[in-house]
Scaffold this motif. Structure first.
Motif, PDB file in Angstrom:
ATOM      1  N   TRP A  11      51.165   6.854 -46.190  1.00 32.64           N
ATOM      2  CA  TRP A  11      52.241   7.455 -46.970  1.00 32.64           C
ATOM      3  C   TRP A  11      53.586   7.013 -46.390  1.00 32.64           C
ATOM      4  O   TRP A  11      53.837   7.152 -45.199  1.00 32.64           O
ATOM      5  CB  TRP A  11      52.148   8.979 -46.916  1.00 32.64           C
ATOM      6  CG  TRP A  11      50.979   9.519 -47.674  1.00 32.64           C
ATOM      7  CD1 TRP A  11      50.893   9.628 -49.034  1.00 32.64           C
ATOM      8  CD2 TRP A  11      49.747  10.017 -47.165  1.00 32.64           C
ATOM      9  NE1 TRP A  11      49.680  10.166 -49.386  1.00 32.64           N
ATOM     10  CE2 TRP A  11      48.952  10.409 -48.251  1.00 32.64           C
ATOM     11  CE3 TRP A  11      49.216  10.161 -45.868  1.00 32.64           C
ATOM     12  CZ2 TRP A  11      47.681  10.946 -48.117  1.00 32.64           C
ATOM     13  CZ3 TRP A  11      47.944  10.702 -45.733  1.00 32.64           C
ATOM     14  CH2 TRP A  11      47.197  11.082 -46.843  1.00 32.64           C
ATOM     15  N   ASN A  15      58.948  11.772 -50.268  1.00 31.40           N
ATOM     16  CA  ASN A  15      58.321  12.899 -50.967  1.00 31.40           C
ATOM     17  C   ASN A  15      56.827  12.996 -50.669  1.00 31.40           C
ATOM     18  O   ASN A  15      56.282  14.088 -50.552  1.00 31.40           O
ATOM     19  CB  ASN A  15      58.592  12.860 -52.467  1.00 31.40           C
ATOM     20  CG  ASN A  15      57.933  11.699 -53.165  1.00 31.40           C
ATOM     21  OD1 ASN A  15      57.786  10.606 -52.612  1.00 31.40           O
ATOM     22  ND2 ASN A  15      57.549  11.899 -54.400  1.00 31.40           N
ATOM     23  N   ARG A  16      56.155  11.871 -50.485  1.00 24.97           N
ATOM     24  CA  ARG A  16      54.723  11.915 -50.175  1.00 24.97           C
ATOM     25  C   ARG A  16      54.493  12.247 -48.698  1.00 24.97           C
ATOM     26  O   ARG A  16      53.589  12.992 -48.349  1.00 24.97           O
ATOM     27  CB  ARG A  16      54.074  10.589 -50.544  1.00 24.97           C
ATOM     28  CG  ARG A  16      54.098  10.367 -52.060  1.00 24.97           C
ATOM     29  CD  ARG A  16      53.437   9.106 -52.452  1.00 24.97           C
ATOM     30  NE  ARG A  16      51.994   9.346 -52.577  1.00 24.97           N
ATOM     31  CZ  ARG A  16      51.110   8.395 -52.788  1.00 24.97           C
ATOM     32  NH1 ARG A  16      51.499   7.136 -52.861  1.00 24.97           N
ATOM     33  NH2 ARG A  16      49.836   8.675 -52.911  1.00 24.97           N
ATOM     34  N   TYR A  17      55.315  11.688 -47.842  1.00 27.75           N
ATOM     35  CA  TYR A  17      55.212  11.948 -46.398  1.00 27.75           C
ATOM     36  C   TYR A  17      55.438  13.425 -46.106  1.00 27.75           C
ATOM     37  O   TYR A  17      54.639  14.087 -45.451  1.00 27.75           O
ATOM     38  CB  TYR A  17      56.236  11.068 -45.678  1.00 27.75           C
ATOM     39  CG  TYR A  17      56.306  11.253 -44.189  1.00 27.75           C
ATOM     40  CD1 TYR A  17      55.426  10.583 -43.347  1.00 27.75           C
ATOM     41  CD2 TYR A  17      57.269  12.077 -43.616  1.00 27.75           C
ATOM     42  CE1 TYR A  17      55.505  10.730 -41.967  1.00 27.75           C
ATOM     43  CE2 TYR A  17      57.344  12.231 -42.243  1.00 27.75           C
ATOM     44  CZ  TYR A  17      56.466  11.557 -41.425  1.00 27.75           C
ATOM     45  OH  TYR A  17      56.536  11.709 -40.065  1.00 27.75           O
ATOM     46  N   GLY A  19      55.365  15.732 -48.348  1.00 22.20           N
ATOM     47  CA  GLY A  19      54.360  16.457 -49.122  1.00 22.20           C
ATOM     48  C   GLY A  19      53.116  16.726 -48.293  1.00 22.20           C
ATOM     49  O   GLY A  19      52.530  17.815 -48.362  1.00 22.20           O
ATOM     50  N   TYR A  40      44.558  16.515 -49.003  1.00 20.20           N
ATOM     51  CA  TYR A  40      45.868  16.254 -49.613  1.00 20.20           C
ATOM     52  C   TYR A  40      45.795  15.099 -50.611  1.00 20.20           C
ATOM     53  O   TYR A  40      46.295  15.208 -51.730  1.00 20.20           O
ATOM     54  CB  TYR A  40      46.895  15.948 -48.531  1.00 20.20           C
ATOM     55  CG  TYR A  40      48.250  15.533 -49.051  1.00 20.20           C
ATOM     56  CD1 TYR A  40      49.015  16.400 -49.816  1.00 20.20           C
ATOM     57  CD2 TYR A  40      48.773  14.278 -48.774  1.00 20.20           C
ATOM     58  CE1 TYR A  40      50.277  16.028 -50.288  1.00 20.20           C
ATOM     59  CE2 TYR A  40      50.017  13.899 -49.242  1.00 20.20           C
ATOM     60  CZ  TYR A  40      50.766  14.773 -50.001  1.00 20.20           C
ATOM     61  OH  TYR A  40      51.988  14.406 -50.466  1.00 20.20           O
ATOM     62  N   GLU A  44      47.066  15.398 -54.550  1.00 15.62           N
ATOM     63  CA  GLU A  44      48.384  14.827 -54.852  1.00 15.62           C
ATOM     64  C   GLU A  44      48.538  14.537 -56.339  1.00 15.62           C
ATOM     65  O   GLU A  44      47.570  14.166 -57.008  1.00 15.62           O
ATOM     66  CB  GLU A  44      48.520  13.482 -54.129  1.00 15.62           C
ATOM     67  CG  GLU A  44      49.469  13.460 -53.013  1.00 15.62           C
ATOM     68  CD  GLU A  44      49.733  12.037 -52.547  1.00 15.62           C
ATOM     69  OE1 GLU A  44      50.904  11.792 -52.254  1.00 15.62           O
ATOM     70  OE2 GLU A  44      48.824  11.213 -52.462  1.00 15.62           O
ATOM     71  N   GLN A  46      49.862  11.978 -57.670  1.00 15.93           N
ATOM     72  CA  GLN A  46      49.533  10.573 -57.920  1.00 15.93           C
ATOM     73  C   GLN A  46      48.026  10.387 -58.142  1.00 15.93           C
ATOM     74  O   GLN A  46      47.609   9.593 -58.977  1.00 15.93           O
ATOM     75  CB  GLN A  46      50.009   9.681 -56.764  1.00 15.93           C
ATOM     76  CG  GLN A  46      51.499   9.550 -56.668  1.00 15.93           C
ATOM     77  CD  GLN A  46      52.162  10.683 -55.894  1.00 15.93           C
ATOM     78  OE1 GLN A  46      51.575  11.727 -55.631  1.00 15.93           O
ATOM     79  NE2 GLN A  46      53.421  10.493 -55.535  1.00 15.93           N
TER      80      GLN A  46
END
Length: 96
Positions: A11, A15-17, A19, A40, A44, A46
């Motif tokens: 990641w 926003n993903r990190y 998240g 996770y 997610e 995605q």
């Protein structure tokens, strides 16, 4: 941008990190643990966008890999394609 990838699928976007960190806090896990990262990545947004495609059988490895781009964001096949074909061949081999 976090500069370097973190975790199983590396990641990198903020926003993903973050998240992943928020998810770990919410569910009482460590962002570094395999269990938290697996949980996770399948929760997610995605992943949810491509999940139904990835669970349908009968498509080519290229089809799955191209769809995966929108999930994990890598854009080249390289050795990943060879590994995918090798893995698929091992799954379909039958011992008599």
């Amino acid at each position: 941008n976090c500069g370097r990838g973190y975790g199983l699928i590396q990641w990198t976007s903020a926003n993903r990190y973050y998240g992943l960190g928020d998810f770990a806090k919410k569910y009482g896990g460590s962002p570094s643990s395999l269990q938290t990262q697996l949980r996770y990545l399948t929760n997610e947004v995605q992943w949810k966008h491509i999940e139904s495609h990835m669970k349908k059988g009968g498509r080519s490895i290229y089809s799955y890999m191209d769809t995966t781009y929108s999930w994990i964001g890598w854009g080249h096949h390289g050795a990943r394609t060879s590994y995918a074909h090798d893995y698929a061949n091992r799954l379909v081999q039958v011992e008599v």
